[in-house]
Design a protein around this motif. Structure first.
Motif, mmCIF file in Angstrom:
data_model
loop_
_atom_site.group_PDB
_atom_site.id
_atom_site.type_symbol
_atom_site.label_atom_id
_atom_site.label_comp_id
_atom_site.label_asym_id
_atom_site.label_seq_id
_atom_site.Cartn_x
_atom_site.Cartn_y
_atom_site.Cartn_z
ATOM 1 N N ASP A 222 7.399 12.065 -7.152
ATOM 2 C CA ASP A 222 6.484 11.222 -6.374
ATOM 3 C C ASP A 222 7.225 10.087 -5.681
ATOM 4 O O ASP A 222 6.818 9.623 -4.606
ATOM 5 N N CYS B 237 0.826 -1.210 0.000
ATOM 6 C CA CYS B 237 0.000 0.000 0.000
ATOM 7 C C CYS B 237 0.859 1.259 0.000
ATOM 8 O O CYS B 237 0.548 2.242 -0.685
ATOM 9 N N ASP B 238 1.934 1.240 0.779
ATOM 10 C CA ASP B 238 2.854 2.381 0.786
ATOM 11 C C ASP B 238 3.414 2.629 -0.610
ATOM 12 O O ASP B 238 3.504 3.773 -1.070
ATOM 13 N N ARG C 192 6.852 12.108 -11.836
ATOM 14 C CA ARG C 192 6.900 10.724 -11.347
ATOM 15 C C ARG C 192 8.136 10.491 -10.482
ATOM 16 O O ARG C 192 8.058 9.791 -9.464
ATOM 17 N N GLY D 213 6.599 1.977 -7.986
ATOM 18 C CA GLY D 213 5.281 2.331 -7.491
ATOM 19 C C GLY D 213 4.171 2.182 -8.498
ATOM 20 O O GLY D 213 2.994 2.382 -8.162
ATOM 21 N N ARG E 173 1.042 4.197 -2.891
ATOM 22 C CA ARG E 173 0.571 5.473 -2.359
ATOM 23 C C ARG E 173 -0.899 5.399 -1.931
ATOM 24 O O ARG E 173 -1.691 6.305 -2.148
#
Length: 285
Positions: free
Chosen positions: A193, A39-40, A190, A106, A43
């Motif tokens: 992020d 989940c981390d 990106r 990610g 994001r």
């Protein structure tokens, strides 16, 4: 690489065996991620209730040039980039390749296999990569345990779809120079992020792959990057890129013709030379 073959791991994971006791490979470095870590990476807010260690997701390593999945392969797995850079392509009946994405840390990929139960694209590593394997059965099971988490997961799928839609809009309405500028800005966002510098980074893809992705020729991409360098928007050295004026790149529509740019550069050089002469000390004999 892991000691266990890709096919063996996929076979076991597709049956939902995501617990710590899977025993497919010895623990050497980061070979597993729990649900919170996934989940981390995607994001997704970890404050969602019910996130624990009930699910464990296998990591696999791929060397540059290796395929993670191929067109026509039966669908059973989603993939999350833990590290590295990849490209996703469509190949037509004549063997022509169209780049449709550049997954990086990610990013979730493999969703194209959900509808037809087989992948309609293939994804190839552009660098040495580490990928988290998410069996689709486990993906559905996670959603059933927590409605709020399920909504967040589908939000991730929507995010990837929006990115593809933005590409289509870019190709249809902007000049070649604007396409390259938006591509650089997208990479900048990106990287930011991911917690890296959004102003200085290396291109992991070739100019030809960028051109294929943007609907441009290799020559056009190379010429445009050189033009951006000449006018001071960026600095470029092989694959190393430094963005000097991100706001200008975001709004750029078209650069002046090359002749105008040449005159501007000549005038700038003349002013710099004149200023230099003014600063030189006067020697009185």
């Amino acid at each position: 690489m892991l000691n266990t073959s890709n096919s063996d791991i996929r076979a076991n994971l597709s049956q939902g065996n995501t617990s710590r006791g899977l025993g497919l490979a010895q623990r050497q470095g980061k070979l597993w991620s729990n649900l919170k870590e996934v989940c981390d990476l995607l994001r997704i807010p970890t404050a969602l209730s019910g996130i624990g260690d009930d699910y464990q997701f296998q990591h696999m390593q791929f060397k540059s040039g290796q395929r993670v999945h191929t067109i026509g392969q039966p669908f059973d797995m989603l993939y999350i980039v833990y590290s590295g850079f990849l490209k996703t392509v469509i190949i037509d009946e004549s063997g022509n390749e169209q780049v449709v994405g550049f997954p990086m840390k990610g990013d979730l990929f493999g969703m194209d296999g959900i509808h037809g139960k087989q992948y309609s694209t293939e994804t190839v590593a552009l660098s040495n990569c580490e990928i988290i394997l998410v069996p689709f059965k486990s993906f559905l099971a996670v959603g059933r345990t927590n409605a709020e988490l399920e909504a967040a997961i589908y939000g991730v799928l929507s995010r990837e779809l929006v990115r593809e839609q933005l590409l289509i809009g870019t190709l249809g309405s902007l000049s070649a120079e604007a396409r390259v500028a938006r591509f650089l800005v997208s990479l900048s966002d990106r990287f930011a992020d991911m917690g890296y510098s959004g102003k200085q980074f290396n291109l992991r893809m070739t100019r030809q792959e960028i051109g294929n992705y943007l609907g441009l020729t290799l020559e056009t991409v190379s010429r445009t990057l050189s033009a951006f360098n000449d006018v001071g928007l960026i600095s470029v050295d092989q694959r190393a890129i430094v963005l000097h004026d991100i706001p200008a790149l975001k709004t750029l529509r078209r650069l002046p013709p090359s002749q105008v740019r040449a005159k501007q550069q000549a005038a700038k050089a003349a002013r710099a030379e004149a200023a230099k002469r003014e600063e030189e000390p006067v020697i009185v004999g």
